[in-house]
Design a protein around this motif. Structure first.
Motif, PDB file in Angstrom:
ATOM      1  N   GLU A  81      21.950  -3.250  -1.725  1.00 50.48           N
ATOM      2  CA  GLU A  81      21.738  -2.446  -2.964  1.00 50.48           C
ATOM      3  C   GLU A  81      19.845  -2.636  -3.428  1.00 50.48           C
ATOM      4  N   ILE A  82      19.177  -2.127  -4.465  1.00 51.87           N
ATOM      5  CA  ILE A  82      17.316  -1.804  -4.006  1.00 51.87           C
ATOM      6  C   ILE A  82      17.827  -1.850  -6.639  1.00 51.87           C
ATOM      7  N   GLY A  83      15.975  -2.531  -6.236  1.00 55.02           N
ATOM      8  CA  GLY A  83      15.769  -2.516  -7.938  1.00 55.02           C
ATOM      9  C   GLY A  83      14.700  -1.723  -7.617  1.00 55.02           C
ATOM     10  N   ASN A  84      14.842  -1.198  -9.316  1.00 54.18           N
ATOM     11  CA  ASN A  84      13.088  -0.891  -9.797  1.00 54.18           C
ATOM     12  C   ASN A  84      12.491  -1.505 -10.605  1.00 54.18           C
ATOM     13  N   ASP A  85      11.031  -0.873 -10.913  1.00 49.77           N
ATOM     14  CA  ASP A  85      10.379  -2.061 -12.101  1.00 49.77           C
ATOM     15  C   ASP A  85      10.769  -1.653 -13.681  1.00 49.77           C
ATOM     16  N   ALA A 111       0.634  -1.230  -0.222  1.00 50.76           N
ATOM     17  CA  ALA A 111      -0.028   0.463   0.537  1.00 50.76           C
ATOM     18  C   ALA A 111       0.826   1.439   0.023  1.00 50.76           C
ATOM     19  N   ASP A 112       2.102   0.773   0.182  1.00 49.91           N
ATOM     20  CA  ASP A 112       3.321   2.097   0.025  1.00 49.91           C
ATOM     21  C   ASP A 112       3.318   2.394  -1.171  1.00 49.91           C
ATOM     22  N   LEU A 113       3.300   2.115  -2.313  1.00 51.38           N
ATOM     23  CA  LEU A 113       4.356   1.489  -3.691  1.00 51.38           C
ATOM     24  C   LEU A 113       4.404   3.284  -3.826  1.00 51.38           C
ATOM     25  N   ALA A 114       3.308   4.031  -4.120  1.00 48.10           N
ATOM     26  CA  ALA A 114       3.639   5.069  -4.928  1.00 48.10           C
ATOM     27  C   ALA A 114       3.813   6.775  -4.035  1.00 48.10           C
ATOM     28  N   SER A 115       3.723   6.338  -2.986  1.00 46.23           N
ATOM     29  CA  SER A 115       4.016   7.274  -1.867  1.00 46.23           C
ATOM     30  C   SER A 115       5.824   7.923  -2.310  1.00 46.23           C
ATOM     31  N   ALA A 116       6.231   7.635  -1.838  1.00 47.44           N
ATOM     32  CA  ALA A 116       7.696   6.974  -1.753  1.00 47.44           C
ATOM     33  C   ALA A 116       9.141   6.698  -2.364  1.00 47.44           C
ATOM     34  N   HIS A 117       9.256   6.121  -3.809  1.00 49.87           N
ATOM     35  CA  HIS A 117      10.199   5.840  -4.216  1.00 49.87           C
ATOM     36  C   HIS A 117      11.656   6.994  -3.886  1.00 49.87           C
ATOM     37  N   ILE A 118      12.450   5.461  -4.111  1.00 47.90           N
ATOM     38  CA  ILE A 118      13.740   6.465  -3.765  1.00 47.90           C
ATOM     39  C   ILE A 118      13.885   7.564  -4.723  1.00 47.90           C
ATOM     40  N   SER A 119      13.553   9.184  -4.378  1.00 45.11           N
ATOM     41  CA  SER A 119      14.083   9.868  -5.376  1.00 45.11           C
ATOM     42  C   SER A 119      14.906  11.487  -4.418  1.00 45.11           C
ATOM     43  N   ILE A 158       8.081  -4.849 -22.640  1.00 39.59           N
ATOM     44  CA  ILE A 158       9.160  -3.519 -21.564  1.00 39.59           C
ATOM     45  C   ILE A 158      10.101  -2.731 -22.780  1.00 39.59           C
ATOM     46  N   THR A 159      10.000  -1.716 -22.166  1.00 40.59           N
ATOM     47  CA  THR A 159      11.158  -0.252 -22.832  1.00 40.59           C
ATOM     48  C   THR A 159      12.746  -0.077 -21.859  1.00 40.59           C
ATOM     49  N   VAL A 160      12.404  -0.555 -20.895  1.00 32.23           N
ATOM     50  CA  VAL A 160      13.210  -0.266 -19.884  1.00 32.23           C
ATOM     51  C   VAL A 160      13.577  -1.927 -19.005  1.00 32.23           C
ATOM     52  N   PRO A 161      14.235  -2.339 -19.041  1.00 30.47           N
ATOM     53  CA  PRO A 161      14.683  -3.666 -18.378  1.00 30.47           C
ATOM     54  C   PRO A 161      14.703  -3.120 -16.932  1.00 30.47           C
ATOM     55  N   ALA A 162      14.709  -3.686 -15.491  1.00 30.76           N
ATOM     56  CA  ALA A 162      14.564  -2.783 -14.250  1.00 30.76           C
ATOM     57  C   ALA A 162      15.945  -3.327 -14.200  1.00 30.76           C
ATOM     58  N   SER A 163      16.553  -2.779 -13.100  1.00 37.68           N
ATOM     59  CA  SER A 163      17.907  -3.070 -12.960  1.00 37.68           C
ATOM     60  C   SER A 163      18.039  -2.557 -11.871  1.00 37.68           C
ATOM     61  N   ARG A 164      19.433  -2.606 -10.914  1.00 34.69           N
ATOM     62  CA  ARG A 164      19.982  -3.212  -9.651  1.00 34.69           C
ATOM     63  C   ARG A 164      20.543  -1.428  -9.415  1.00 34.69           C
ATOM     64  N   ARG A 165      20.654  -0.982  -8.646  1.00 32.91           N
ATOM     65  CA  ARG A 165      21.489  -0.127  -7.917  1.00 32.91           C
ATOM     66  C   ARG A 165      22.098  -0.352  -6.668  1.00 32.91           C
ATOM     67  N   ALA A 175      15.300   9.611 -12.926  1.00 32.52           N
ATOM     68  CA  ALA A 175      14.022   9.624 -13.696  1.00 32.52           C
ATOM     69  C   ALA A 175      14.564  10.097 -15.166  1.00 32.52           C
ATOM     70  N   PRO A 176      14.156   9.111 -16.402  1.00 30.21           N
ATOM     71  CA  PRO A 176      12.980   8.787 -16.616  1.00 30.21           C
ATOM     72  C   PRO A 176      12.798   7.817 -16.715  1.00 30.21           C
ATOM     73  N   VAL A 177      13.738   6.744 -15.963  1.00 29.13           N
ATOM     74  CA  VAL A 177      13.267   5.433 -15.992  1.00 29.13           C
ATOM     75  C   VAL A 177      12.676   5.118 -14.408  1.00 29.13           C
ATOM     76  N   ALA A 178      12.021   4.536 -14.317  1.00 27.68           N
ATOM     77  CA  ALA A 178      11.692   3.886 -13.364  1.00 27.68           C
ATOM     78  C   ALA A 178      12.552   4.308 -11.745  1.00 27.68           C
ATOM     79  N   LEU A 179      11.487   4.902 -10.783  1.00 26.37           N
ATOM     80  CA  LEU A 179      12.349   5.039  -9.476  1.00 26.37           C
ATOM     81  C   LEU A 179      12.369   3.551  -9.136  1.00 26.37           C
ATOM     82  N   ALA A 180      13.153   3.313  -7.543  1.00 25.55           N
ATOM     83  CA  ALA A 180      13.373   2.159  -7.232  1.00 25.55           C
ATOM     84  C   ALA A 180      12.674   2.452  -6.147  1.00 25.55           C
ATOM     85  N   HIS A 181      12.331   0.520  -5.349  1.00 23.56           N
ATOM     86  CA  HIS A 181      11.619   0.661  -4.229  1.00 23.56           C
ATOM     87  C   HIS A 181      11.983  -0.555  -3.769  1.00 23.56           C
ATOM     88  N   ASP A 182      11.501  -0.676  -2.022  1.00 23.84           N
ATOM     89  CA  ASP A 182      11.472  -1.544  -1.522  1.00 23.84           C
ATOM     90  C   ASP A 182      11.597  -3.050  -2.079  1.00 23.84           C
TER      91      ASP A 182
END
Ligand SMILES: [Ca+2]
Ligand SMILES: [Ca+2]
Length: 270
Positions: free
Chosen positions: A147-151, A20-28, A164-171, A112-119
């Motif tokens: 490490e974290i990954g995005n969608d 339920a917390d997904l959209a609220s605060a991805h890492i930015s 998929i336009t841009v695959p998910a990746s780790r940071r 951005a523009p790639v998807a932001l990462a979240h837990d």
């Protein structure tokens, strides 16, 4: 090193926790970018950045123990160091009773523009599955590398079937150090936390860093209010703080300035 794999059921349990917390605060880093410090022994102070939405008063302390912590309970800042330098970061709480703590890492999360990462991205859950030790409350580790990954980005936003336009990746974040307001009575007894001994809402830390991009995760240092991860994400009070970033000259330069000053004074007296 032997790796203990987290059972899938536990991972999906985490999905429910974070869901339920997904959209609220991805890492930015929006509005939390200090820009470029020159480093190299120059004295330089960046404009302070004030924020009012540090989520919970325990978010940073929660990341320092064996089950890590949820990055949503912290806020991320970034800066770039053009040359190696000695960097000082200070955090002044603007909410009575809030005790700040922070960790500095080499590395940046997705931008951005790639998807932001979240837990709770599939990739973050894969990362959690690779970790040993107790079931994790999130991917953020305040006292070491993490490490974290995005969608993935899909051809049609939000539609996995569109391709998929841009695959998910780790940071990856390489741990550089931490500082916490107060004592172990505030942030807990985990070894490696650099408390300043006075729980007064202010903390500062100085770090010798190579050139590069850095992330700072700041949050509350009050471990006693952490509690277990909620089955249904709750709402968390927001806390305010002002962060100040500067480079200071190398200690040897301080010494030189001091000696030069003394020499001049001596000459003048003669
Ligand atoms: Ca924790
Ligand atoms: Ca303090």
């Amino acid at each position: 090193m032997m790796k203990q794999h987290t059972p899938l059921s536990a991972i999906f349990g985490l999905l429910a926790i974070f869901g339920a917390d997904l959209a609220s605060a991805h890492i930015s880093y929006t509005n939390r970018d200090f820009g470029i410090l020159q480093g190299g022994g120059n004295l330089e102070t960046k404009p302070s950045i004030a924020i009012t939405n540090i989520s919970s008063d325990f978010g940073w302390a929660a990341t320092t123990d064996a089950n890590y912590g949820d990055s949503h309970r912290t806020r991320a800042f970034r800066f770039q160091l053009a040359n190696a330098g000695i960097v000082t970061l200070s955090v002044q709480s603007n909410t009575a009773g809030f005790l700040p703590g922070f960790s500095i890492y080499s590395g940046l999360s997705h931008l951005a523009p790639v998807a932001l990462a979240h837990d709770s991205s599939a990739l973050s859950l894969e990362i959690l599955g690779e970790l040993s030790g107790p079931l994790k409350a999130g991917v953020l580790f305040g006292l070491g590398n993490w490490e974290i990954g995005n969608d993935p980005a899909y051809n049609i936003h939000g539609d996995p079937l569109s391709g998929i336009t841009v695959p998910a990746s780790r940071r990856s974040f390489s741990y550089m150090g931490n500082a916490a307001d107060g004592t172990s009575g505030n942030y807990g007894v985990t070894a490696g936390i650099n408390g300043d001994g006075i729980a007064d809402g202010f903390v500062t830390g100085t770090f010798s860093l190579p050139a590069g991009d850095y992330s700072v995760f700041v949050g509350g240092a009050n471990i006693s209010t952490e509690g277990p991860p909620p089955a249904i994400p709750g709402t968390y009070a927001n806390y305010a703080s002002t962060l100040t970033l500067s480079t200071v000259p190398e200690p040897s330069n301080y010494l030189l300035i001091g000696l030069t000053g003394l020499g001049l004074a001596f000459l003048r007296r003669r």
